[in-house]
Design a protein around this motif. Structure first.
Motif, PDB file in Angstrom:
ATOM      1  N   ILE A 194       0.850  -1.199   0.000  1.00  0.00           N
ATOM      2  CA  ILE A 194       0.000   0.000   0.000  1.00  0.00           C
ATOM      3  C   ILE A 194       0.881   1.242   0.000  1.00  0.00           C
ATOM      4  O   ILE A 194       0.669   2.175  -0.784  1.00  0.00           O
ATOM      5  CB  ILE A 194      -0.949  -0.012   1.214  1.00  0.00           C
ATOM      6  CG1 ILE A 194      -1.975  -1.141   1.071  1.00  0.00           C
ATOM      7  CG2 ILE A 194      -1.667   1.339   1.353  1.00  0.00           C
ATOM      8  CD1 ILE A 194      -2.881  -1.306   2.268  1.00  0.00           C
ATOM      9  N   LYS A 195       1.885   1.248   0.871  1.00  0.00           N
ATOM     10  CA  LYS A 195       2.785   2.410   0.938  1.00  0.00           C
ATOM     11  C   LYS A 195       3.578   2.569  -0.357  1.00  0.00           C
ATOM     12  O   LYS A 195       3.936   3.685  -0.749  1.00  0.00           O
ATOM     13  CB  LYS A 195       3.754   2.243   2.114  1.00  0.00           C
ATOM     14  CG  LYS A 195       3.096   2.355   3.483  1.00  0.00           C
ATOM     15  CD  LYS A 195       2.581   3.755   3.787  1.00  0.00           C
ATOM     16  CE  LYS A 195       3.690   4.727   4.083  1.00  0.00           C
ATOM     17  NZ  LYS A 195       3.172   6.076   4.453  1.00  0.00           N
ATOM     18  N   ARG A 255      -4.556   6.435  -2.152  1.00  0.00           N
ATOM     19  CA  ARG A 255      -5.431   6.492  -0.973  1.00  0.00           C
ATOM     20  C   ARG A 255      -5.737   5.074  -0.515  1.00  0.00           C
ATOM     21  O   ARG A 255      -5.590   4.120  -1.270  1.00  0.00           O
ATOM     22  CB  ARG A 255      -6.750   7.209  -1.308  1.00  0.00           C
ATOM     23  CG  ARG A 255      -6.605   8.701  -1.593  1.00  0.00           C
ATOM     24  CD  ARG A 255      -7.971   9.347  -1.798  1.00  0.00           C
ATOM     25  NE  ARG A 255      -8.683   8.753  -2.926  1.00  0.00           N
ATOM     26  CZ  ARG A 255      -9.987   8.463  -2.927  1.00  0.00           C
ATOM     27  NH1 ARG A 255     -10.734   8.708  -1.854  1.00  0.00           N
ATOM     28  NH2 ARG A 255     -10.564   7.942  -4.007  1.00  0.00           N
ATOM     29  N   CYS A 256      -6.175   4.962   0.738  1.00  0.00           N
ATOM     30  CA  CYS A 256      -6.505   3.661   1.299  1.00  0.00           C
ATOM     31  C   CYS A 256      -7.836   3.753   2.041  1.00  0.00           C
ATOM     32  O   CYS A 256      -8.004   4.606   2.925  1.00  0.00           O
ATOM     33  CB  CYS A 256      -5.401   3.186   2.243  1.00  0.00           C
ATOM     34  SG  CYS A 256      -5.758   1.612   3.056  1.00  0.00           S
ATOM     35  N   VAL A 296      -2.274   7.897   1.688  1.00  0.00           N
ATOM     36  CA  VAL A 296      -1.237   6.919   2.020  1.00  0.00           C
ATOM     37  C   VAL A 296       0.086   7.574   2.370  1.00  0.00           C
ATOM     38  O   VAL A 296       0.762   7.166   3.329  1.00  0.00           O
ATOM     39  CB  VAL A 296      -1.066   5.911   0.861  1.00  0.00           C
ATOM     40  CG1 VAL A 296       0.161   5.028   1.069  1.00  0.00           C
ATOM     41  CG2 VAL A 296      -2.309   5.042   0.735  1.00  0.00           C
ATOM     42  N   GLU A 346       2.274   2.959   8.426  1.00  0.00           N
ATOM     43  CA  GLU A 346       1.786   1.577   8.346  1.00  0.00           C
ATOM     44  C   GLU A 346       1.124   1.153   9.654  1.00  0.00           C
ATOM     45  O   GLU A 346       0.079   0.489   9.647  1.00  0.00           O
ATOM     46  CB  GLU A 346       2.954   0.626   8.048  1.00  0.00           C
ATOM     47  CG  GLU A 346       3.492   0.720   6.630  1.00  0.00           C
ATOM     48  CD  GLU A 346       4.589  -0.304   6.373  1.00  0.00           C
ATOM     49  OE1 GLU A 346       4.587  -1.364   7.042  1.00  0.00           O
ATOM     50  OE2 GLU A 346       5.445  -0.046   5.513  1.00  0.00           O
TER      51      GLU A 346
END
Length: 507
Positions: free
Chosen positions: A204-205, A210-211, A225, A230
């Motif tokens: 994800i990073k 976006r998350c 993000v 994390e």
């Protein structure tokens, strides 16, 4: 102004009395990579099932390119430019790559399939998106990473501009994951948009903009993000802090539990495992690290009775078990968490309770005089569902309806509950969330602390280094070195896996 390509408004999905998605709203912008993060069973795949036409919302609306749409099937979604790459690929192994890509959308010329045009179209797309594939190879003969590319090509071939990836890296090696992330960037550079479901915060990073974090069917938050750690995303996902520490008991006395001596194993006429020797003692976790395809799968098959040993011997608790049947090996108190949970670990049409007794259904108290005791089987199911936090509606639910991570928990529960002397664990946390990873790691470490022997095979280098007391590096079917995980970095281990020498090798 950034264009919105997908908008899901107030989406609710119910299955009987169970609410899988509760009033969820999200947007996807053109050229964006949007991560969908949540625990196993949080409702992520259900939500994407509605966007891909597999399911219909109980309530709410879906807009594609600012137009309200109703999708009654995946074909409707494909017509709108939406392509979904499922965690468990939808490919026909006996067909070629080309045949799988064009299946259902074959170009015709004078009433016949125009394979020449199909090949030209596929090669053009492959060049554009740097997707090197062999269109003539059979799917059964290519790697998992290459199958992933075939699935992506299927969507591109059908003119998709919105891609949904469900746990796309769950079965990939670190090298293949890196290649997939490059493909993600290439897709969005061309104006496509991506939603990807994942449990891996590093990914994800690495690529997401976006998350969206989902917990128990509801959106907790949508975060930027680049500006979110994390650890913060992990806490949002599970609702608590994650403890990644492992307490290892000091083991003063040990005995040999597993002895593998000069074992060779063949696959399709060639030697996949070459004169390999290793041992596992009580009270230790021995990790095997290596790039996928270097003989790990064949070695595991040989140890568990699924493949014949050509030369050499396998001893369990001092008893020669070379080429013994699988049941005899399991009755020698060997537990096995397989790398392929759906094809090897579970029988999907059976209930959770039935899958939890696959190794013991023929014994008391689960059966008597050849008749199953369903009352005890179901009670055992309820007990293990509670003990191992398997997210389900009941023990009678079909295991095939569970999320991938919860399917994995069923296998872990069954194998550890059998109280094995030796546990063989192959990629035990593949496709599970960080909370479940923490729990599974604890359970594996408990086996070690209880003076059991554990053989851990994993492509997750952090997992290998965290859990193992010793790490063996496997390359080209051989053990090429042994390292001390306390004094070795993931980078050094990665170099050894690639066949390069490092100084931190134990003799």
């Amino acid at each position: 102004m950034t264009t919105t390509v997908v908008e899901m408004k107030n989406i609710t999905k119910k299955f009987g009395k169970f609410t899988a998605n509760d009033d969820i709203s999200l947007t996807l912008k053109k050229g964006e990579i949007l991560a969908l993060l949540g625990e196993n069973g949080a409702g992520k795949s259900t939500l994407m099932g509605m966007l891909s036409g597999l399911l219909e919302p109980t309530a709410g609306q879906i807009f594609i390119d600012n137009k309200k749409v109703i999708m009654n099937s995946p074909r409707d979604a494909k017509a709108l430019g939406i392509g979904m790459v499922h965690q468990h690929f939808m490919l026909i192994p006996a067909f070629s790559v080309l045949e799988n890509i064009i299946l259902g959308d074959e170009p015709n010329k004078k009433g016949r399939i125009d394979y020449k045009k199909a090949a030209q179209d596929i090669e053009r797309l492959a060049d554009k998106y740097h997707l090197q594939i062999d269109i003539n190879a059979k799917v059964a003969d290519i790697t998992v990473g290459m199958q992933q590319r075939v699935e992506i090509m299927k969507a591109l071939y059908r003119n998709a501009h919105v891609f949904i990836f469900d746990e796309p890296t769950a079965a990939l090696t670190p090298q293949e994951i890196g290649e997939l992330m490059k493909i993600f960037r290439a897709l969005t550079d061309e104006g496509n948009s991506i939603i990807f479901i994942t449990h891996k915060l590093k990914e994800i990073k690495d690529v997401a903009h976006r998350c969206v974090v989902i917990r128990a069917g509801k959106i907790i938050d949508t975060v930027d993000v680049d500006n979110t750690a994390e650890e913060t995303m992990a806490e949002m996902m599970v609702g608590r802090k994650i403890d990644n520490s492992i307490e290892k008991a000091e083991i003063t006395e040990s005995k040999l539990m597993l002895e593998v001596e000069n074992v060779s194993v063949e696959k399709a006429g060639h030697t996949a495992v070459k004169n390999l020797s290793l041992n596992v003692k009580s009270g230790e976790i021995v990790g095997i690290a290596g790039v996928d395809g270097n003989g790990q799968s064949e070695l595991i098959d040989a140890l568990t009775g699924l493949r014949k040993v050509k030369t050499g011997s396998v001893k369990i608790n001092g008893v020669d078990m070379t080429n013994s049947p699988t049941r005899k090996i399991t009755e020698a108190h060997v537990g096995y968490i397989p790398e392929d949970r759906q094809n090897v670990g579970l029988i999907l049409p059976l209930s959770i309770a039935e899958n939890l007794t696959l190794k013991s259904y023929y014994k008391k108290p689960f059966s008597k005089y050849g008749f199953l005791n369903h009352k005890i089987i179901n009670q055992n199911g309820r007990d293990l569902i509670k003990a191992f936090d398997i997210r389900s509606q009941s023990e009678k639910e079909k295991v095939g309806s569970l999320s991938g991570g919860n399917q994995q928990k069923v296998i872990v529960a069954r194998e550890i509950a059998s109280n094995p002397d030796i546990l063989i664990a192959a990629n035990p946390t593949r496709g599970v969330d960080v909370g479940a990873i923490e729990y599974i790691h604890e359970k594996i470490n408990e086996q070690r602390n209880q003076k059991k022997g554990v053989l851990l095979i994993s492509f997750e280098l952090d997992e290998i280094l965290k859990l193992s007391d010793r790490v063996l590096v496997m390359h080209a079917g051989e053990i090429v070195g042994e390292i001390d995980p306390k004094n070795t970095s993931a980078e050094e281990l990665g170099l050894m896996m690639a066949g390069k020498k490092v100084t931190n090798i134990q003799k």
